[in-house]
Design a protein around this motif. Sequence first.
Motif, PDB file in Angstrom:
ATOM      1  N   ILE A 274       0.915  -1.051   0.083  1.00  0.00           N
ATOM      2  CA  ILE A 274      -0.106  -0.150  -0.020  1.00  0.00           C
ATOM      3  C   ILE A 274       0.829   1.397  -0.082  1.00  0.00           C
ATOM      4  CG2 ILE A 274      -1.685   1.520   1.368  1.00  0.00           C
ATOM      5  CD1 ILE A 274      -2.889  -1.323   2.233  1.00  0.00           C
ATOM      6  N   ALA A 275       1.886   1.406   0.961  1.00  0.00           N
ATOM      7  CA  ALA A 275       2.698   2.498   0.938  1.00  0.00           C
ATOM      8  C   ALA A 275       3.394   2.751  -0.325  1.00  0.00           C
ATOM      9  CB  ALA A 275       3.643   2.164   2.104  1.00  0.00           C
ATOM     10  N   ASP A 276       4.049   1.538  -0.997  1.00  0.00           N
ATOM     11  CA  ASP A 276       4.703   1.732  -2.122  1.00  0.00           C
ATOM     12  C   ASP A 276       3.698   2.308  -3.335  1.00  0.00           C
ATOM     13  OD1 ASP A 276       6.945   0.710  -1.272  1.00  0.00           O
ATOM     14  OD2 ASP A 276       6.933  -1.211  -1.879  1.00  0.00           O
ATOM     15  N   ALA A 277       2.405   1.587  -3.435  1.00  0.00           N
ATOM     16  CA  ALA A 277       1.762   2.128  -4.420  1.00  0.00           C
ATOM     17  C   ALA A 277       1.244   3.398  -4.157  1.00  0.00           C
ATOM     18  CB  ALA A 277       0.374   1.407  -4.515  1.00  0.00           C
ATOM     19  N   LEU A 278       1.400   4.036  -3.039  1.00  0.00           N
ATOM     20  CA  LEU A 278       0.877   5.454  -2.817  1.00  0.00           C
ATOM     21  C   LEU A 278       2.177   6.556  -2.755  1.00  0.00           C
ATOM     22  CD1 LEU A 278      -1.743   4.994   0.275  1.00  0.00           C
ATOM     23  CD2 LEU A 278      -2.181   5.524  -1.932  1.00  0.00           C
ATOM     24  N   GLY A 279       3.280   5.834  -3.107  1.00  0.00           N
ATOM     25  CA  GLY A 279       4.550   6.454  -2.890  1.00  0.00           C
ATOM     26  C   GLY A 279       4.871   7.238  -1.823  1.00  0.00           C
ATOM     27  N   ILE A 280       4.706   6.590  -0.583  1.00  0.00           N
ATOM     28  CA  ILE A 280       4.888   6.999   0.598  1.00  0.00           C
ATOM     29  C   ILE A 280       5.787   5.764   1.505  1.00  0.00           C
ATOM     30  CG2 ILE A 280       3.238   8.727   0.862  1.00  0.00           C
ATOM     31  CD1 ILE A 280       1.626   6.973   2.693  1.00  0.00           C
ATOM     32  N   THR A 281       5.981   6.036   2.643  1.00  0.00           N
ATOM     33  CA  THR A 281       6.690   4.997   3.621  1.00  0.00           C
ATOM     34  C   THR A 281       5.571   4.545   4.618  1.00  0.00           C
ATOM     35  OG1 THR A 281       7.285   6.517   5.618  1.00  0.00           O
ATOM     36  CG2 THR A 281       9.071   6.229   3.669  1.00  0.00           C
ATOM     37  N   VAL A 282       5.793   3.198   5.063  1.00  0.00           N
ATOM     38  CA  VAL A 282       4.724   2.767   5.932  1.00  0.00           C
ATOM     39  C   VAL A 282       4.652   3.572   7.156  1.00  0.00           C
ATOM     40  CG1 VAL A 282       4.320   0.874   7.438  1.00  0.00           C
ATOM     41  CG2 VAL A 282       5.367   0.235   5.374  1.00  0.00           C
ATOM     42  N   GLN A 283       5.649   4.115   7.775  1.00  0.00           N
ATOM     43  CA  GLN A 283       5.588   5.190   8.638  1.00  0.00           C
ATOM     44  C   GLN A 283       4.782   6.275   8.508  1.00  0.00           C
ATOM     45  OE1 GLN A 283       8.273   4.051   7.469  1.00  0.00           O
ATOM     46  NE2 GLN A 283       9.617   3.045   9.109  1.00  0.00           N
ATOM     47  N   GLU A 284       4.729   6.789   7.195  1.00  0.00           N
ATOM     48  CA  GLU A 284       3.809   7.898   6.797  1.00  0.00           C
ATOM     49  C   GLU A 284       2.461   7.255   7.020  1.00  0.00           C
ATOM     50  OE1 GLU A 284       5.927  10.758   3.879  1.00  0.00           O
ATOM     51  OE2 GLU A 284       6.318   8.806   3.447  1.00  0.00           O
ATOM     52  N   LEU A 285       1.984   6.189   6.653  1.00  0.00           N
ATOM     53  CA  LEU A 285       0.844   5.764   6.815  1.00  0.00           C
ATOM     54  C   LEU A 285      -0.012   5.972   8.219  1.00  0.00           C
ATOM     55  CD1 LEU A 285       0.664   2.418   4.963  1.00  0.00           C
ATOM     56  CD2 LEU A 285      -0.617   4.435   4.009  1.00  0.00           C
ATOM     57  N   PHE A 286       1.093   5.970   9.174  1.00  0.00           N
ATOM     58  CA  PHE A 286       0.590   6.044  10.628  1.00  0.00           C
ATOM     59  C   PHE A 286       0.698   7.303  10.981  1.00  0.00           C
ATOM     60  CE2 PHE A 286       1.363   1.556   9.848  1.00  0.00           C
ATOM     61  CZ  PHE A 286       0.169   1.033  10.598  1.00  0.00           C
ATOM     62  N   TYR A 287       1.348   8.230  10.356  1.00  0.00           N
ATOM     63  CA  TYR A 287       1.462   9.557  10.797  1.00  0.00           C
ATOM     64  C   TYR A 287       0.185  10.424  10.890  1.00  0.00           C
ATOM     65  CZ  TYR A 287       2.741  14.719  11.146  1.00  0.00           C
ATOM     66  OH  TYR A 287       2.993  15.795  11.681  1.00  0.00           O
ATOM     67  N   ASN A 288      -0.184  11.097  12.050  1.00  0.00           N
ATOM     68  CA  ASN A 288      -1.528  11.367  12.197  1.00  0.00           C
ATOM     69  C   ASN A 288      -1.316  12.953  12.942  1.00  0.00           C
ATOM     70  OD1 ASN A 288      -4.048  12.344  12.983  1.00  0.00           O
ATOM     71  ND2 ASN A 288      -4.921  10.230  12.508  1.00  0.00           N
ATOM     72  N   ASP A 289      -1.864  14.091  12.389  1.00  0.00           N
ATOM     73  CA  ASP A 289      -2.010  15.359  13.291  1.00  0.00           C
ATOM     74  C   ASP A 289      -2.075  15.316  14.501  1.00  0.00           C
ATOM     75  OD1 ASP A 289      -0.981  16.314  10.883  1.00  0.00           O
ATOM     76  OD2 ASP A 289      -2.548  17.623  10.275  1.00  0.00           O
ATOM     77  N   CYS A 290      -2.992  14.586  14.725  1.00  0.00           N
ATOM     78  CA  CYS A 290      -3.814  14.315  16.056  1.00  0.00           C
ATOM     79  C   CYS A 290      -2.634  13.926  17.268  1.00  0.00           C
ATOM     80  CB  CYS A 290      -4.879  13.434  16.285  1.00  0.00           C
ATOM     81  SG  CYS A 290      -6.138  13.640  15.210  1.00  0.00           S
ATOM     82  N   PHE A 291      -1.483  13.201  16.634  1.00  0.00           N
ATOM     83  CA  PHE A 291      -0.518  12.550  17.598  1.00  0.00           C
ATOM     84  C   PHE A 291       0.884  13.649  17.706  1.00  0.00           C
ATOM     85  CE2 PHE A 291      -2.633   8.915  15.881  1.00  0.00           C
ATOM     86  CZ  PHE A 291      -3.517   8.640  16.988  1.00  0.00           C
ATOM     87  N   MET A 292       0.717  14.822  17.201  1.00  0.00           N
ATOM     88  CA  MET A 292       1.761  15.799  17.199  1.00  0.00           C
ATOM     89  C   MET A 292       1.884  16.152  18.792  1.00  0.00           C
ATOM     90  SD  MET A 292       1.050  18.379  14.284  1.00  0.00           S
ATOM     91  CE  MET A 292       1.135  17.755  12.529  1.00  0.00           C
ATOM     92  N   PRO A 293       3.231  16.574  19.134  1.00  0.00           N
ATOM     93  CA  PRO A 293       3.131  17.187  20.396  1.00  0.00           C
ATOM     94  C   PRO A 293       2.282  18.557  20.585  1.00  0.00           C
ATOM     95  CG  PRO A 293       5.277  16.917  19.357  1.00  0.00           C
ATOM     96  CD  PRO A 293       4.281  16.524  18.456  1.00  0.00           C
ATOM     97  N   ASP A 294       1.883  18.778  21.944  1.00  0.00           N
ATOM     98  CA  ASP A 294       0.840  19.878  22.148  1.00  0.00           C
ATOM     99  C   ASP A 294       1.464  21.258  21.688  1.00  0.00           C
ATOM    100  OD1 ASP A 294      -0.598  18.070  23.296  1.00  0.00           O
ATOM    101  OD2 ASP A 294       0.047  18.773  25.329  1.00  0.00           O
ATOM    102  N   GLU A 295       2.664  21.461  21.753  1.00  0.00           N
ATOM    103  CA  GLU A 295       3.088  22.816  21.360  1.00  0.00           C
ATOM    104  C   GLU A 295       3.003  22.881  19.486  1.00  0.00           C
ATOM    105  OE1 GLU A 295       4.005  25.209  23.761  1.00  0.00           O
ATOM    106  OE2 GLU A 295       3.567  23.619  24.894  1.00  0.00           O
ATOM    107  N   ILE A 296       3.323  21.884  19.130  1.00  0.00           N
ATOM    108  CA  ILE A 296       3.068  22.140  17.498  1.00  0.00           C
ATOM    109  C   ILE A 296       1.720  22.255  17.338  1.00  0.00           C
ATOM    110  CG2 ILE A 296       3.314  20.649  15.422  1.00  0.00           C
ATOM    111  CD1 ILE A 296       5.857  19.623  16.335  1.00  0.00           C
ATOM    112  N   LEU A 297       0.722  21.300  17.869  1.00  0.00           N
ATOM    113  CA  LEU A 297      -0.604  21.634  17.963  1.00  0.00           C
ATOM    114  C   LEU A 297      -1.181  23.183  17.972  1.00  0.00           C
ATOM    115  CD1 LEU A 297      -2.042  18.163  19.136  1.00  0.00           C
ATOM    116  CD2 LEU A 297      -2.211  19.156  16.686  1.00  0.00           C
TER     117      LEU A 297
END
Length: 103
Positions: A54-77
């Motif tokens: 899936i990641a290859d077909a979308l041109g991203i890494t597996v890690q990027e599949l699991f990246y979500n803005d909701c999990f950013m540190p509070d300061e960045i949010l």
Amino acid sequence: MNIKQLLGAKIKSLRKKKKISQEHFSELLNMNPRQIVRIENGESFPTAENLEKIADALGITVQELFYNDCFMPDEILKEKIAHRIEDMDSERLRMLYLMVSNL
């Protein structure tokens, strides 16, 4: 949302941004189209092998599949929120205040 739903929504969003149909996506991945639907709807979780496909077909890494803005540190949010509200007019600011104050 649980992790299956978050991942499925992310895959669906990325697939649509790339303008890939579910049918073509399933062909690229050599997967049953119904399995793609189940993954995107958060009903099924892809295997590690399929995550890589899936990641290859979308041109991203597996890690990027699991990246979500909701999990950013509070300061960045907080910084991102501050930037979004800088240009809001008074009416939108009031609406935002009402929504946030009711949390």
